[in-house]
Design a protein around this motif. Sequence first.
Motif, PDB file in Angstrom:
ATOM      1  N   LEU A 118     -14.142   0.256   5.188  1.00 60.40           N
ATOM      2  CA  LEU A 118     -13.756  -1.040   5.771  1.00 60.40           C
ATOM      3  C   LEU A 118     -12.801  -1.839   4.879  1.00 60.40           C
ATOM      4  CD1 LEU A 118     -17.247  -2.170   7.151  1.00 60.40           C
ATOM      5  CD2 LEU A 118     -15.275  -1.573   8.552  1.00 60.40           C
ATOM      6  N   ILE A 119     -12.420  -1.305   3.730  1.00 65.33           N
ATOM      7  CA  ILE A 119     -11.544  -2.044   2.811  1.00 65.33           C
ATOM      8  C   ILE A 119     -10.211  -1.308   2.622  1.00 65.33           C
ATOM      9  CG2 ILE A 119     -11.321  -2.962   0.435  1.00 65.33           C
ATOM     10  CD1 ILE A 119     -13.506  -4.345   2.151  1.00 65.33           C
ATOM     11  N   ASN A 120     -10.279  -0.003   2.390  1.00 64.34           N
ATOM     12  CA  ASN A 120      -9.070   0.818   2.215  1.00 64.34           C
ATOM     13  C   ASN A 120      -8.791   1.522   3.539  1.00 64.34           C
ATOM     14  OD1 ASN A 120      -8.763   0.538  -0.823  1.00 64.34           O
ATOM     15  ND2 ASN A 120     -10.877   1.251  -0.632  1.00 64.34           N
ATOM     16  N   TRP A 121      -7.524   1.498   3.973  1.00 64.43           N
ATOM     17  CA  TRP A 121      -7.198   1.956   5.324  1.00 64.43           C
ATOM     18  C   TRP A 121      -5.990   2.875   5.343  1.00 64.43           C
ATOM     19  CZ3 TRP A 121     -10.233   0.806   9.468  1.00 64.43           C
ATOM     20  CH2 TRP A 121     -11.193  -0.195   9.282  1.00 64.43           C
ATOM     21  N   VAL A 122      -5.975   3.760   6.325  1.00 63.55           N
ATOM     22  CA  VAL A 122      -4.805   4.605   6.605  1.00 63.55           C
ATOM     23  C   VAL A 122      -4.355   4.311   8.036  1.00 63.55           C
ATOM     24  CG1 VAL A 122      -4.009   6.971   6.933  1.00 63.55           C
ATOM     25  CG2 VAL A 122      -5.544   6.414   5.030  1.00 63.55           C
ATOM     26  N   HIS A 123      -3.080   4.024   8.187  1.00 61.20           N
ATOM     27  CA  HIS A 123      -2.552   3.753   9.530  1.00 61.20           C
ATOM     28  C   HIS A 123      -2.233   5.072  10.235  1.00 61.20           C
ATOM     29  CE1 HIS A 123      -2.285  -0.438   8.482  1.00 61.20           C
ATOM     30  NE2 HIS A 123      -1.392  -0.228   7.543  1.00 61.20           N
ATOM     31  N   LEU A 124      -2.648   5.180  11.482  1.00 58.15           N
ATOM     32  CA  LEU A 124      -2.342   6.369  12.298  1.00 58.15           C
ATOM     33  C   LEU A 124      -1.286   6.013  13.343  1.00 58.15           C
ATOM     34  CD1 LEU A 124      -5.922   7.767  13.056  1.00 58.15           C
ATOM     35  CD2 LEU A 124      -4.464   8.196  11.078  1.00 58.15           C
ATOM     36  N   ASN A 125      -0.953   6.990  14.166  1.00 56.06           N
ATOM     37  CA  ASN A 125      -0.055   6.696  15.293  1.00 56.06           C
ATOM     38  C   ASN A 125      -0.756   5.753  16.262  1.00 56.06           C
ATOM     39  OD1 ASN A 125       1.877   8.390  14.288  1.00 56.06           O
ATOM     40  ND2 ASN A 125       1.072  10.177  15.373  1.00 56.06           N
ATOM     41  N   HIS A 126       0.043   5.084  17.076  1.00 52.91           N
ATOM     42  CA  HIS A 126      -0.549   4.170  18.060  1.00 52.91           C
ATOM     43  C   HIS A 126      -1.478   4.939  18.993  1.00 52.91           C
ATOM     44  CE1 HIS A 126       3.405   1.813  17.448  1.00 52.91           C
ATOM     45  NE2 HIS A 126       2.530   1.555  16.498  1.00 52.91           N
ATOM     46  N   ALA A 127      -2.605   4.314  19.305  1.00 50.39           N
ATOM     47  CA  ALA A 127      -3.545   4.963  20.229  1.00 50.39           C
ATOM     48  C   ALA A 127      -3.079   4.792  21.672  1.00 50.39           C
ATOM     49  CB  ALA A 127      -4.939   4.372  20.046  1.00 50.39           C
ATOM     50  N   LEU A 128      -2.560   3.619  21.996  1.00 51.13           N
ATOM     51  CA  LEU A 128      -2.125   3.330  23.370  1.00 51.13           C
ATOM     52  C   LEU A 128      -0.790   2.604  23.330  1.00 51.13           C
ATOM     53  CD1 LEU A 128      -5.466   1.773  24.767  1.00 51.13           C
ATOM     54  CD2 LEU A 128      -4.670   4.126  25.133  1.00 51.13           C
ATOM     55  N   GLU A 129       0.126   3.051  24.174  1.00 53.45           N
ATOM     56  CA  GLU A 129       1.424   2.374  24.293  1.00 53.45           C
ATOM     57  C   GLU A 129       1.688   2.098  25.761  1.00 53.45           C
ATOM     58  OE1 GLU A 129       4.037   5.185  22.348  1.00 53.45           O
ATOM     59  OE2 GLU A 129       3.828   4.109  20.436  1.00 53.45           O
ATOM     60  N   MET A 590      -9.468  -9.854  -7.986  1.00 54.87           N
ATOM     61  CA  MET A 590      -9.611  -8.767  -7.012  1.00 54.87           C
ATOM     62  C   MET A 590      -8.414  -7.839  -7.119  1.00 54.87           C
ATOM     63  SD  MET A 590     -12.429  -9.369  -5.445  1.00 54.87           S
ATOM     64  CE  MET A 590     -12.575  -8.849  -3.751  1.00 54.87           C
ATOM     65  N   SER A 591      -8.672  -6.541  -7.143  1.00 57.18           N
ATOM     66  CA  SER A 591      -7.538  -5.625  -7.148  1.00 57.18           C
ATOM     67  C   SER A 591      -7.080  -5.370  -5.711  1.00 57.18           C
ATOM     68  CB  SER A 591      -7.876  -4.326  -7.874  1.00 57.18           C
ATOM     69  OG  SER A 591      -9.074  -3.836  -7.395  1.00 57.18           O
ATOM     70  N   ASN A 592      -5.958  -4.679  -5.577  1.00 52.05           N
ATOM     71  CA  ASN A 592      -5.391  -4.430  -4.247  1.00 52.05           C
ATOM     72  C   ASN A 592      -6.219  -3.396  -3.499  1.00 52.05           C
ATOM     73  OD1 ASN A 592      -3.397  -6.002  -5.286  1.00 52.05           O
ATOM     74  ND2 ASN A 592      -1.811  -4.429  -5.248  1.00 52.05           N
ATOM     75  N   ALA A 593      -6.334  -3.575  -2.202  1.00 48.22           N
ATOM     76  CA  ALA A 593      -6.897  -2.504  -1.371  1.00 48.22           C
ATOM     77  C   ALA A 593      -5.778  -1.503  -1.082  1.00 48.22           C
ATOM     78  CB  ALA A 593      -7.428  -3.092  -0.073  1.00 48.22           C
ATOM     79  N   GLU A 594      -6.164  -0.273  -0.803  1.00 50.29           N
ATOM     80  CA  GLU A 594      -5.151   0.723  -0.398  1.00 50.29           C
ATOM     81  C   GLU A 594      -5.033   0.679   1.112  1.00 50.29           C
ATOM     82  OE1 GLU A 594      -5.548   4.728  -1.973  1.00 50.29           O
ATOM     83  OE2 GLU A 594      -6.624   3.873  -3.671  1.00 50.29           O
ATOM     84  N   ILE A 595      -3.910   0.210   1.582  1.00 48.68           N
ATOM     85  CA  ILE A 595      -3.688   0.134   3.029  1.00 48.68           C
ATOM     86  C   ILE A 595      -2.317   0.761   3.266  1.00 48.68           C
ATOM     87  CG2 ILE A 595      -3.537  -1.399   5.031  1.00 48.68           C
ATOM     88  CD1 ILE A 595      -5.240  -3.434   3.432  1.00 48.68           C
ATOM     89  N   LYS A 596      -2.301   2.015   3.775  1.00 50.91           N
ATOM     90  CA  LYS A 596      -1.003   2.713   3.812  1.00 50.91           C
ATOM     91  C   LYS A 596      -0.820   3.543   5.076  1.00 50.91           C
ATOM     92  CE  LYS A 596      -3.149   6.172   0.871  1.00 50.91           C
ATOM     93  NZ  LYS A 596      -3.267   6.728  -0.441  1.00 50.91           N
TER      94      LYS A 596
END
Length: 596
Positions: A118-129, A590-596
Amino acid sequence: MEARIVCMFFEMNTTNLLFDKMPPKRLEIGKYGLVVSFVILLTCNRIGFVVSHEYANEVHTPQVQRTSYHFQPLKNWMNDPNGPMFYKGIYHFFYQHNPNGAVFNSKMVWAHSISYDLINWVHLNHALEPTDPFDINGCWSGSVSFLPENKPRILYTGIDSSSQQVQNLAIPANYSDPFLEKWRKFSQNPIIAPPDGLERNRFRDPTTAWQGPDGEWRVAIGGQTSYGGAAMLYRSEDFVRWHQFRFPLYSSQDSGTWECPDFYPVMLNGTNGIGFSSGFGVGVKYVMKASFNSSDHYTLGSYVPEKEKFTSDYGPGFDFKGINLGLRYDYGKFYASKTFYDSSQKRRILWGWVNESDSRQDDINKGWSGLQAIPRKIWLSKTGRQLIQWPVKEIKMLRRNHFSLHHKELRGRSTMEVLGGSASQVDVEVSFELPYLEEAESVDTRWGVLDPQVLCSKRDASVNGRVGPFGLLVLASNDLSEHTAIYFHILKAHNRYVVLMCSDQSRSSFRKEVDKTAHGAFVDIDPCYKKISLRTLVDHSIVESFGGKGKTCITSRVYPTLAVNNNARLYAFNNGTQTVVISSLKAWNMSNAEIK
Ligand code: DQQ
């Protein structure tokens, strides 16, 4: 040709690549809590709220305002959280996103990101367009529901080719993919059209569905009806053919169009969450939430499935008034929120969209707009009168450089620097004792009900009171000319003490054009215990505060020009005449979250 080969490779190996991209699982919380001793900078001096400053040459580039541990897409516009869920060991988060610009555009997509924690995230392709006649003008908000055998379904609002709001269904293309990367839109969409007599552009945002004792599905949809703002109720045997009940699940004549309704059970005792699948009956209360007038309002009550009716504990007319006196998740910036039941940890989690306070042109210049508040665990207070919220415990993994102090007097009209350095990314927990509570000043109640928002605007942090204002100055410049104040002020009204909690943005930035409206609310605690606590998360341009152990939450957006990065400081302050005591203060960078 080369690009094509690369794309094919990605298609074929996408799951492996995602595993590589996912940050390692972090299971132990708090192991980074190494205590580093800090010099306590104790300059107890008068607060000098200097307001004029030569800052013209120091205006910082917009990226200084970008947050480092809050969820955001890499660029462009984001608004509502959609369909958060936990599936096969992974948290999924969908959200309203305009991939083509930093401003709202009705042709929204459902963007999709995944996380272990819930803190570090990976972006995927859009689920719905928006690609089909039933959603060609936008894939708007909705929810995820689980059918038997752990089968997730998305219900979302499509803006169709004639611009009416219809409800659509989407199904995972491959249940064995834990990332649920591909979603198939149901061939018979739309599955629910706006009912007769309803304005076709006020029918949206389906809730998570639940099964009644008869095994049939129920779902509520927001809108505007002849009963006022409402959560319209539907039922279905097969999740495909839906029939409307005559009356809404709940409604309010005093509110505008309901957006993003949320309806869920909470336990009467304890902090654990609960899903509808645990059954209906004793030991639970129900929460009805609706978003309107730029804020998220809720009420508590009972739900009798056989009668298809939610009944508020407060009686009709006492909730959803749309003013500052009802129950709200957050009394600052926080909208279109959505909860989900996290079965892995038996907790309910709340996501909420926090929008900007600057102008459309600022957003375009920044290249992004909107972020999500840190996900919050949410449960019913012991009194049963309200909900409690607290940042998920996983946030502690970002804490560094522990600073603490105990039993420190904060005399009248003084400030004290804490943390002793850069404080643009901070988590701080402080507990105040009020030895001179009896000295609290009386407030004029001749005009009837007190509005905390008005009180906070009239008595900002610089106004000397008696017991308060006291609290924290965050994102403060060295000379304090710039700062955001989060504070309490104890008042006597109607023959009792009341605790006012405010977030004062009036000196948060030298930029004149940003919205600096004060936020305020009361905290439902008994100050006779002479103690009150505050937790605040600071991340460059967002300040999330939790008063009275999560009873009252206020989120602010601020855009400092001097108090940025290493130049941002953190102070405790007391601008009342009476001494208050910091019984305990703990702060962490606070250090940075990994959100990429
Ligand atoms: N945002 C969505 C709507 C919803 C609104 C569109 C609330 O579905 O009603 O982006 O912010």
